[in-house]
Design a protein around this motif. Structure first.
Motif, PDB file in Angstrom:
ATOM      1  N   GLU A 141     -13.222  10.757   0.264  1.00  9.70           N
ATOM      2  CA  GLU A 141     -13.865   9.654  -0.442  1.00  9.70           C
ATOM      3  C   GLU A 141     -15.389   9.740  -0.329  1.00  9.70           C
ATOM      4  O   GLU A 141     -16.109   9.432  -1.274  1.00  9.70           O
ATOM      5  CB  GLU A 141     -13.368   8.304   0.123  1.00  9.70           C
ATOM      6  CG  GLU A 141     -12.083   7.804  -0.486  1.00  9.70           C
ATOM      7  CD  GLU A 141     -10.880   8.693  -0.165  1.00  9.70           C
ATOM      8  OE1 GLU A 141     -10.907   9.353   0.885  1.00  9.70           O
ATOM      9  OE2 GLU A 141      -9.938   8.720  -0.975  1.00  9.70           O
ATOM     10  N   GLN A 147       0.213   5.039  -4.709  1.00  6.67           N
ATOM     11  CA  GLN A 147      -1.190   4.874  -4.304  1.00  6.67           C
ATOM     12  C   GLN A 147      -1.409   3.734  -3.308  1.00  6.67           C
ATOM     13  O   GLN A 147      -2.495   3.617  -2.732  1.00  6.67           O
ATOM     14  CB  GLN A 147      -2.073   4.660  -5.537  1.00  6.67           C
ATOM     15  CG  GLN A 147      -1.867   3.351  -6.269  1.00  6.67           C
ATOM     16  CD  GLN A 147      -2.972   3.080  -7.276  1.00  6.67           C
ATOM     17  OE1 GLN A 147      -4.162   3.114  -6.930  1.00  6.67           O
ATOM     18  NE2 GLN A 147      -2.589   2.825  -8.521  1.00  6.67           N
ATOM     19  N   TYR A 148      -0.390   2.905  -3.072  1.00  7.73           N
ATOM     20  CA  TYR A 148      -0.534   1.791  -2.130  1.00  7.73           C
ATOM     21  C   TYR A 148       0.244   2.013  -0.834  1.00  7.73           C
ATOM     22  O   TYR A 148      -0.231   1.636   0.251  1.00  7.73           O
ATOM     23  CB  TYR A 148      -0.083   0.477  -2.776  1.00  7.73           C
ATOM     24  CG  TYR A 148      -0.820   0.170  -4.063  1.00  7.73           C
ATOM     25  CD1 TYR A 148      -2.177  -0.126  -4.051  1.00  7.73           C
ATOM     26  CD2 TYR A 148      -0.155   0.200  -5.278  1.00  7.73           C
ATOM     27  CE1 TYR A 148      -2.863  -0.396  -5.233  1.00  7.73           C
ATOM     28  CE2 TYR A 148      -0.830  -0.081  -6.465  1.00  7.73           C
ATOM     29  CZ  TYR A 148      -2.186  -0.362  -6.446  1.00  7.73           C
ATOM     30  OH  TYR A 148      -2.860  -0.618  -7.607  1.00  7.73           O
ATOM     31  N   THR A 149       1.406   2.624  -0.929  1.00 14.22           N
ATOM     32  CA  THR A 149       2.252   2.784   0.266  1.00 14.22           C
ATOM     33  C   THR A 149       2.249   4.203   0.816  1.00 14.22           C
ATOM     34  O   THR A 149       2.638   4.423   1.966  1.00 14.22           O
ATOM     35  CB  THR A 149       3.704   2.406  -0.062  1.00 14.22           C
ATOM     36  OG1 THR A 149       4.257   3.367  -0.989  1.00 14.22           O
ATOM     37  CG2 THR A 149       3.779   1.016  -0.682  1.00 14.22           C
ATOM     38  N   SER A 171      -1.182  -3.717  -7.722  1.00 11.84           N
ATOM     39  CA  SER A 171      -2.393  -4.223  -7.072  1.00 11.84           C
ATOM     40  C   SER A 171      -2.273  -4.011  -5.573  1.00 11.84           C
ATOM     41  O   SER A 171      -1.187  -3.814  -5.037  1.00 11.84           O
ATOM     42  CB  SER A 171      -2.586  -5.713  -7.377  1.00 11.84           C
ATOM     43  OG  SER A 171      -1.512  -6.470  -6.849  1.00 11.84           O
ATOM     44  N   GLY A 172      -3.396  -4.025  -4.899  1.00 14.12           N
ATOM     45  CA  GLY A 172      -3.411  -3.803  -3.462  1.00 14.12           C
ATOM     46  C   GLY A 172      -4.550  -2.878  -3.084  1.00 14.12           C
ATOM     47  O   GLY A 172      -5.467  -2.623  -3.874  1.00 14.12           O
ATOM     48  N   THR A 173      -4.510  -2.343  -1.886  1.00 16.63           N
ATOM     49  CA  THR A 173      -5.549  -1.442  -1.398  1.00 16.63           C
ATOM     50  C   THR A 173      -5.044  -0.005  -1.450  1.00 16.63           C
ATOM     51  O   THR A 173      -4.096   0.341  -0.738  1.00 16.63           O
ATOM     52  CB  THR A 173      -5.939  -1.788   0.056  1.00 16.63           C
ATOM     53  OG1 THR A 173      -6.355  -3.150   0.117  1.00 16.63           O
ATOM     54  CG2 THR A 173      -7.053  -0.871   0.530  1.00 16.63           C
ATOM     55  N   PRO A 174      -5.637   0.843  -2.295  1.00 22.15           N
ATOM     56  CA  PRO A 174      -5.187   2.242  -2.396  1.00 22.15           C
ATOM     57  C   PRO A 174      -5.375   2.981  -1.079  1.00 22.15           C
ATOM     58  O   PRO A 174      -6.295   2.699  -0.309  1.00 22.15           O
ATOM     59  CB  PRO A 174      -6.088   2.820  -3.490  1.00 22.15           C
ATOM     60  CG  PRO A 174      -6.539   1.638  -4.284  1.00 22.15           C
ATOM     61  CD  PRO A 174      -6.676   0.524  -3.289  1.00 22.15           C
ATOM     62  N   ILE A 175      -4.501   3.925  -0.835  1.00 21.66           N
ATOM     63  CA  ILE A 175      -4.546   4.667   0.430  1.00 21.66           C
ATOM     64  C   ILE A 175      -5.636   5.739   0.428  1.00 21.66           C
ATOM     65  O   ILE A 175      -6.073   6.173   1.480  1.00 21.66           O
ATOM     66  CB  ILE A 175      -3.187   5.331   0.727  1.00 21.66           C
ATOM     67  CG1 ILE A 175      -2.809   6.312  -0.399  1.00 21.66           C
ATOM     68  CG2 ILE A 175      -2.110   4.287   0.917  1.00 21.66           C
ATOM     69  CD1 ILE A 175      -1.548   7.107  -0.117  1.00 21.66           C
ATOM     70  N   GLY A 176      -6.068   6.202  -0.725  1.00 20.93           N
ATOM     71  CA  GLY A 176      -7.154   7.169  -0.800  1.00 20.93           C
ATOM     72  C   GLY A 176      -6.689   8.612  -0.767  1.00 20.93           C
ATOM     73  O   GLY A 176      -5.558   8.934  -0.393  1.00 20.93           O
ATOM     74  N   ALA A 215      -4.143   0.961 -12.285  1.00 16.62           N
ATOM     75  CA  ALA A 215      -3.710   0.254 -11.068  1.00 16.62           C
ATOM     76  C   ALA A 215      -2.229   0.404 -10.796  1.00 16.62           C
ATOM     77  O   ALA A 215      -1.777   0.253  -9.652  1.00 16.62           O
ATOM     78  CB  ALA A 215      -4.078  -1.226 -11.177  1.00 16.62           C
TER      79      ALA A 215
END
Length: 432
Positions: free
Chosen positions: A76, A312-314, A259-264, A289
């Motif tokens: 990132e 992308q979230y989990t 929606s949520g926080t992407p893991i990157g 998203a």
């Protein structure tokens, strides 16, 4: 075996054949008028492209290589460095190797929307270089090889040349086949003689070898083409033989949430490594998203090119496709492309395709010289052939090739129409 020439001043004299032989000779000659320039161009550009890694290493060493210094920074942070320097309007992908001395390549659309590459030092996040993808030397060479730098318009001419090259090799093999006083030993012996005889024999001998090595390369490249390749893709879709690749959307699953926080990127790379994917790793971010990460092994070994879809979230693996999950036809097409690029069986494949490229260039040059030396002064030198109706053998050969290669068939019908309407009246493409 382009532009086979008539018998003259040599001990190994090919016999004058009957109507079928002379008709084959004429069609071989006419096909070669179109194919020869392409044969030379494709041989040279394809032969050079085989050495893409070595050439790029020589040209771009300063952006491909880095000196290891401490810990690798998060991906990132490296992407942010590119964003700060070049602007990113669309993030396309990241290529990471497990070699500590290699840079990270980031693919993106810049502030002007130009598809570009950036090379980043993973230890410092320094952007070593940026460049439009289509300005890269080997990308330009590849596009010239496949489309003459003319896009979809140019690729039709290259595909047509590939189709007619098959006609040229088929008819050339018929002309090369021993007959009359020309024995099989004569046909497979290295060229002898001087002057025109030497050029003719060199052309025949080169053509014999080229047929074995070049025809498989031409056929393995056809799935890339618009008409033949497009038709093959439709057949694969309708028969359940299409590739199961997750690369280009379609029924590829998205993430379990929108929606949520992407893991990157860093976490996605760790998932791929845990799943056993080998270096180098190529990943693409979600398109929205609700999308998911796509990542694969970019190994040259097709059997190692596993693809994953990662939430992308989990970080869960929502889909996995190994090479062997593909149907037989899809696997054959992929392996054929690998063979075409000299990647299928290591350095032996590289050497084999290099020899094929040299033979193709030699075939084009010797064919031109042999024709130039035999043609009557001021004339095209079209071989004499029987006028009127085609024989059964020629009809069967023509129909078979037209079915296998529809673009060639369409061009043949156009050529026959032009011949009947115009060329005959003007006396073009007629034997002296």
């Amino acid at each position: 075996m382009t532009l086979a020439t008539e018998a003259a001043d040599t001990a190994r004299t090919p016999a004058r054949g009957g109507a079928f032989y002379r008709m084959v000779w004429k069609w071989h000659f006419l096909a070669s008028l179109y194919v020869l320039p392409f044969m030379l161009m494709l041989s040279l550009t394809g032969g050079i492209y085989l050495y893409k890694p070595q050439i790029e290493e020589a040209i771009y060493a300063d952006r491909l290589n880095v000196t290891p210094a401490g810990a690798v920074l998060p991906l990132e942070e490296q992407v942010a460095a590119v964003e700060a320097e070049a602007g990113i309007t669309r993030m396309r992908g990241i290529l990471v190797e497990d070699d500590p001395g290699r840079s990270v390549r980031i693919e993106f659309n810049d502030a002007e929307g130009v598809r570009s590459y950036a090379w980043v030092n993973p230890y410092t996040a320094e952007v070593l270089a940026t460049a439009p993808r289509d300005a890269m030397a080997m990308q330009v060479l590849r596009k010239f090889h496949g489309e003459l730098l003319l896009g979809d318009f140019g690729t039709k001419f290259v595909e047509l040349a590939a189709h007619w090259a098959i006609v040229m090799f088929v008819t050339g093999a018929i002309l090369w086949w021993p007959r009359g006083q020309r024995t099989f030993k004569d046909a497979v012996s290295p060229p002898k003689g001087t002057g025109r005889a030497w050029w003719r024999e060199t052309h025949l001998f080169t053509g014999m070898l080229a047929t074995v090595l070049i025809v498989p390369i031409i056929i393995s490249g056809l799935p890339w083409t618009d008409v033949w390749g497009g038709s093959l893709s439709q057949i694969q879709e309708r028969t359940g033989q299409a590739s199961k690749s997750l690369r280009f959307g379609g029924n590829v699953p998205g993430s379990t949430a929108d929606s949520g926080t992407p893991i990157g990127h860093e976490a996605v790379l760790a998932v791929a490594q845990a799943e056993g994917l080998v270096s180098p790793w190529e990943m693409r971010p979600p398109s929205d998203a609700a999308g998911a990460y796509w990542i694969r092994s970019a190994s040259l070994d097709r059997y190692e090119q596993t693809e994953l879809i990662v939430d992308q979230y989990t970080g869960a693996v929502n889909a996995r496709v190994d090479f062997t999950d593909n149907p037989g036809v899809a696997q054959a097409v992929s392996l054929g492309i690998s063979f075409h690029q000299g990647e299928l069986y290591g350095w032996v494949n590289i050497v084999q395709n290099t020899v094929a490229a040299l033979l193709g260039a030699t075939l084009a040059i010797t064919g031109f010289v042999a024709w130039w030396m035999r043609r009557p002064a001021g004339k095209l030198g079209v071989p004499e052939a029987p006028e009127g109706r085609l024989g059964t053998g020629m009809i069967v050969l023509a129909i078979g090739l037209m079915i296998l290669f529809p673009l060639m068939g369409a061009s043949l019908l156009v050529a026959l129409a032009l011949d009947w309407l115009i060329f005959r009246r003007l006396g073009w493409f007629r034997a002296a």
